[in-house]
Design a protein around this motif. Sequence first.
Motif, PDB file in Angstrom:
ATOM      1  N   THR A 178       0.810  -1.211   0.000  1.00 37.57           N
ATOM      2  CA  THR A 178       0.000   0.000   0.000  1.00 37.57           C
ATOM      3  C   THR A 178       0.845   1.264   0.000  1.00 37.57           C
ATOM      4  O   THR A 178       0.557   2.212  -0.726  1.00 37.57           O
ATOM      5  N   THR A 179       1.889   1.307   0.787  1.00 42.41           N
ATOM      6  CA  THR A 179       2.729   2.504   0.849  1.00 42.41           C
ATOM      7  C   THR A 179       3.337   2.801  -0.514  1.00 42.41           C
ATOM      8  O   THR A 179       3.324   3.949  -0.979  1.00 42.41           O
ATOM      9  N   LEU A 180       3.870   1.783  -1.172  1.00 43.12           N
ATOM     10  CA  LEU A 180       4.446   1.987  -2.509  1.00 43.12           C
ATOM     11  C   LEU A 180       3.377   2.424  -3.501  1.00 43.12           C
ATOM     12  O   LEU A 180       3.601   3.288  -4.346  1.00 43.12           O
ATOM     13  N   TRP A 181       2.192   1.812  -3.400  1.00 40.87           N
ATOM     14  CA  TRP A 181       1.086   2.163  -4.299  1.00 40.87           C
ATOM     15  C   TRP A 181       0.720   3.645  -4.132  1.00 40.87           C
ATOM     16  O   TRP A 181       0.542   4.375  -5.101  1.00 40.87           O
ATOM     17  N   LEU A 182       0.617   4.083  -2.871  1.00 39.68           N
ATOM     18  CA  LEU A 182       0.257   5.471  -2.598  1.00 39.68           C
ATOM     19  C   LEU A 182       1.317   6.440  -3.107  1.00 39.68           C
ATOM     20  O   LEU A 182       0.991   7.479  -3.677  1.00 39.68           O
ATOM     21  N   ARG A 183       2.576   6.105  -2.904  1.00 37.61           N
ATOM     22  CA  ARG A 183       3.647   6.980  -3.408  1.00 37.61           C
ATOM     23  C   ARG A 183       3.590   7.101  -4.923  1.00 37.61           C
ATOM     24  O   ARG A 183       3.783   8.170  -5.487  1.00 37.61           O
ATOM     25  N   ASP A 184       3.318   5.978  -5.579  1.00 41.41           N
ATOM     26  CA  ASP A 184       3.235   5.995  -7.037  1.00 41.41           C
ATOM     27  C   ASP A 184       2.023   6.795  -7.515  1.00 41.41           C
ATOM     28  O   ASP A 184       2.118   7.602  -8.429  1.00 41.41           O
ATOM     29  N   ALA A 185       0.876   6.579  -6.894  1.00 44.68           N
ATOM     30  CA  ALA A 185      -0.358   7.226  -7.345  1.00 44.68           C
ATOM     31  C   ALA A 185      -0.441   8.695  -6.950  1.00 44.68           C
ATOM     32  O   ALA A 185      -0.901   9.527  -7.732  1.00 44.68           O
ATOM     33  N   LEU A 186       0.002   9.027  -5.741  1.00 43.10           N
ATOM     34  CA  LEU A 186      -0.208  10.373  -5.205  1.00 43.10           C
ATOM     35  C   LEU A 186       1.060  11.209  -5.075  1.00 43.10           C
ATOM     36  O   LEU A 186       0.979  12.384  -4.709  1.00 43.10           O
ATOM     37  N   GLY A 187       2.207  10.625  -5.365  1.00 42.14           N
ATOM     38  CA  GLY A 187       3.486  11.289  -5.108  1.00 42.14           C
ATOM     39  C   GLY A 187       3.722  12.595  -5.828  1.00 42.14           C
ATOM     40  O   GLY A 187       4.517  13.416  -5.374  1.00 42.14           O
TER      41      GLY A 187
END
Length: 195
Positions: free
Chosen positions: A139-148
């Motif tokens: 989830t953390t990696l997904w969020l960084r990719d999507a919202l970074g």
Amino acid sequence: FHRVRKQIEQEKGDLNEAAIRLSSEFNKGQIFASVKPRRAMWQLMMGGVFDRFPKLRLVLSEIYGDWMPRTFKFLDEQFEAHRGKLPARHKPSEYWQSNCINGLSFIRRCEVAMRHEIGVETMAFGRDYPHGEGTWPNTTLWLRDALGAIPETEVRAILSGNAIRILGLDQAKLDSIAARIGLPVRVPPPKSNSN
């Protein structure tokens, strides 16, 4: 659906019968299944339910958001065309802004790119845990990719602020929990001008 279509093609049957059978299969299938949860939303909007119950909140969950701008454009056009016959006082897009939110399960980059069309203040993050198609344990990696790449204020709104606001939750209490167990906020370093 494809099975029925292939069967009809092989039978070279009546076109009317084929259309009825395909329609029947379509209405049972995956394509129509994604529309069913949305139907309640536009019935609430066009039926004036949010006028009668202004504190009512509608939270969509496990539904993508990329369909929303086109759908609200269409619904608003229908509202204008039939305004005199509908109990609703406002456009569906206005009810969406005031009474609704979409808990986007594993928010996608295409939805983030459309966030101003969808309405940043109507977007919330969901991760669909423990389902296998969710983002856990990444989830953390997904969020960084999507919202970074978007401003921190918008990230905070999508990850928590919007849900807290629309559901009337206790911001201070949730902030204290997040301070204890939440993820650290990583702000990307400023870009250097090394020319």
